[in-house]
Design an enzyme around this catalytic site. Structure first.
Site, PDB file in Angstrom:
ATOM      1  CG  HIS A  94      -1.986  -1.075   1.145  1.00 20.66           C
ATOM      2  ND1 HIS A  94      -2.938  -1.242   2.111  1.00 20.66           N
ATOM      3  CD2 HIS A  94      -2.263  -2.014   0.197  1.00 20.66           C
ATOM      4  CE1 HIS A  94      -3.754  -2.227   1.771  1.00 20.66           C
ATOM      5  NE2 HIS A  94      -3.358  -2.728   0.619  1.00 20.66           N
ATOM      6  CD  GLU A 141      -1.801   4.245   3.604  1.00 23.93           C
ATOM      7  OE1 GLU A 141      -1.412   3.454   2.720  1.00 23.93           O
ATOM      8  OE2 GLU A 141      -2.983   4.388   3.909  1.00 23.93           O
TER       9      GLU A 141
HETATM   10  C1  AOF Z   1      -4.424   1.672   2.233  1.00 19.33           C
HETATM   11  N1  AOF Z   1      -3.452   2.122   1.404  1.00 19.33           N
HETATM   12  O1  AOF Z   1      -2.463   2.222  -0.591  1.00 19.33           O
HETATM   13  C2  AOF Z   1      -4.460   1.001  -0.427  1.00 19.33           C
HETATM   14  C3  AOF Z   1      -5.498   0.574   0.450  1.00 19.33           C
HETATM   15  O2  AOF Z   1      -6.040  -6.998  -0.295  1.00 19.33           O
HETATM   16  P1  AOF Z   1      -5.349  -6.021   0.607  1.00 19.33           P
HETATM   17  O3  AOF Z   1      -4.980  -6.575   1.915  1.00 19.33           O
HETATM   18  O4  AOF Z   1      -4.210  -5.302  -0.078  1.00 19.33           O
HETATM   19  O5  AOF Z   1      -6.434  -4.886   0.957  1.00 19.33           O
HETATM   20  C4  AOF Z   1      -7.172  -4.247  -0.033  1.00 19.33           C
HETATM   21  C5  AOF Z   1      -7.920  -3.104   0.617  1.00 19.33           C
HETATM   22  O6  AOF Z   1      -6.975  -2.188   1.145  1.00 19.33           O
HETATM   23  C6  AOF Z   1      -8.771  -2.281  -0.328  1.00 19.33           C
HETATM   24  O7  AOF Z   1     -10.076  -2.781  -0.468  1.00 19.33           O
HETATM   25  C7  AOF Z   1      -8.802  -0.949   0.402  1.00 19.33           C
HETATM   26  O8  AOF Z   1      -9.690  -1.022   1.493  1.00 19.33           O
HETATM   27  C8  AOF Z   1      -7.408  -0.869   0.960  1.00 19.33           C
HETATM   28  N2  AOF Z   1      -6.510  -0.205   0.008  1.00 19.33           N
HETATM   29  N3  AOF Z   1      -5.433   0.953   1.739  1.00 19.33           N
HETATM   30  O9  AOF Z   1      -4.358   1.897   3.436  1.00 19.33           O
HETATM   31  C9  AOF Z   1      -3.406   1.813   0.108  1.00 19.33           C
HETATM   32  N4  AOF Z   1      -4.451   0.659  -1.737  1.00 19.33           N
HETATM   33 ZN    ZN Z   2      -3.211  -0.237   3.809  1.00 19.08          ZN
END
Ligand code: AOF
Ligand code: ZN
Length: 369
Positions: A54, A56
């Site tokens: 992600h 962060e």
């Molecule tokens: C964040 N930062 O840059 C993104 C987020 O399958 P996972 O575990 O990677 O989780 C997907 C979920 O993570 C997605 O549905 C959304 O809620 C979050 N995406 N969150 O803190 C990020 N791309």
């Molecule tokens: Zn995240």
């Protein structure tokens, strides 16, 4: 909420960063994050291609010790769930960030408000809803799939000065110039899937891939609405199906009671053998097709033609954004009339602006989603 000039400025930068990986993080949104200390950006992150890591943790890693007491600007609420990566909210807490500024809260049921709660429980100041409109625009495809269980639909049309989108029987003809075509390539690269009707697939024999320098390899899935499986095996779409996926949406399988059915089944077998995926779903029912695409992870769909397909999506109220390119040339006799022009944009759309692209004009419309 209203943002201070500094907050707006830094959030704008986070949004700009997030947009860099648009269309390449599916099904995860492309989020932007920056860490700011005493007015200086000390860390930047954008959701990695493929969706992880992600944003962060990448921005925090760059900031290192400088993250302590700093402000993090993030376009989407930091996640709170243990998914394939640990929660971003935990990382922000662990690095000792003093304040987190968020544009859009996350509708993902695993997060939705919990990310903010985790941060506040740890004594971090949190402000949400900063530049929310712009943030939502940057995350439109993700938000649409999460909340409405369908992809965000963009309709692109290229119209001649006399209101035509092509000439009958002539296949592809140039309406817009190289600058507009380059923009469309970029748009394709930012989109999960691109869709045309069988009429266009046969008449134009298009490739529908991304062929701009540096963007090759970012082609979206190509979808053809093809009730009777008429897509020729010799078409460029079928010929390249092993390189860039092609999905053909055909009607329900016929019953085994006449020769047409046998022909249909033979065509399906031949398309299968060529690497084309045949999906059975009524091609004239976007209300059935769009949720089916969303459940396969498609968050954004670019409808590129032709006139009938454009009308199908417009009339059903499934278009969220319209890009109307107009070239300077005249098509004249034998022209295929545009399904839409500047005077009959459906109600509910806001005119986002008129832009000059090379020798062409672009009018952009969006509706609130
Ligand atoms: C964040 N930062 O840059 C993104 C987020 O399958 P996972 O575990 O990677 O989780 C997907 C979920 O993570 C997605 O549905 C959304 O809620 C979050 N995406 N969150 O803190 C990020 N791309
Ligand atoms: Zn995240």
């Amino acid at each position: 909420m209203s943002a201070s000039p500094d907050d707006a400025h830094f959030m704008q930068e986070a949004i700009r960063l997030g947009l860099l990986h648009l269309g390449q993080t599916s099904t995860n949104p492309s989020v932007g994050c920056i860490i700011v200390r005493e007015g200086e950006i000390v860390g930047r992150g954008v959701t990695a291609i493929g969706g992880r890591p992600h944003a962060e943790p990448q921005a925090l890693a760059e900031a290192g010790d400088l993250a302590r007491g700093a402000t993090a600007y993030v376009t989407l609420e930091p996640c709170s769930h243990h998914g394939k990566t640990p929660p971003c909210a935990e990382a922000l807490i662990a690095y000792g960030v003093g304040r987190v500024v968020i544009s859009v809260t996350d509708p993902d049921a695993r997060v939705s408000g919990r990310g903010i709660a985790m941060l506040r429980d740890a004594g971090i100041e949190v402000d949400a809803g900063i530049l929310e409109k712009e943030g939502k625009r940057s995350l439109a495809a993700y938000l649409m799939r999460q909340t409405k269980h369908r992809p965000y639909v963009i309709l692109k049309l290229a119209v001649s000065a006399d209101g035509m989108i092509g000439r009958r029987g002539e296949g592809q003809i140039a309406i817009t110039g190289p600058a507009a075509r380059a923009e469309v390539m970029k748009l394709r690269a930012q989109t999960d899937a691109i869709l045309v009707g069988i009429g266009t697939a046969i008449a134009d024999d298009p490739l529908l891939t991304v062929r701009s320098l540096g963007l090759e390899g970012q082609s979206p899935i190509r979808i053809v609405l093809d009730e009777k499986l008429s897509l020729p095996l010799s078409s460029r779409l079928v010929e390249t199906a092993r390189d860039v996926p092609v999905m053909v949406v055909a009607a329900e399988p016929p019953h085994f009671d006449n020769s047409d059915d046998a022909e249909f089944l033979a065509r399906r077998a031949a398309l299968d053998a060529a690497g084309v995926e045949v999906v059975q779903c009524n091609p004239y029912r976007p209300d059935e097709l769009l949720p089916a695409l969303a459940s396969r992870g498609i968050s954004s769909l670019l409808v590129e033609g032709g006139a009938k397909t454009a009308r199908l999506f417009l009339d059903g109220g499934y278009v969220d954004r319209i890009l109307l390119y107009q070239g300077p040339g005249i098509i004249g006799d034998g022209g295929i009339e545009t399904p839409l022009d500047r005077t009959d944009i459906p109600s509910g759309f806001i005119h986002m602006g008129t832009f000059i692209v090379g020798d062409d004009r672009l009018d952009e419309y969006e509706r609130d989603v």
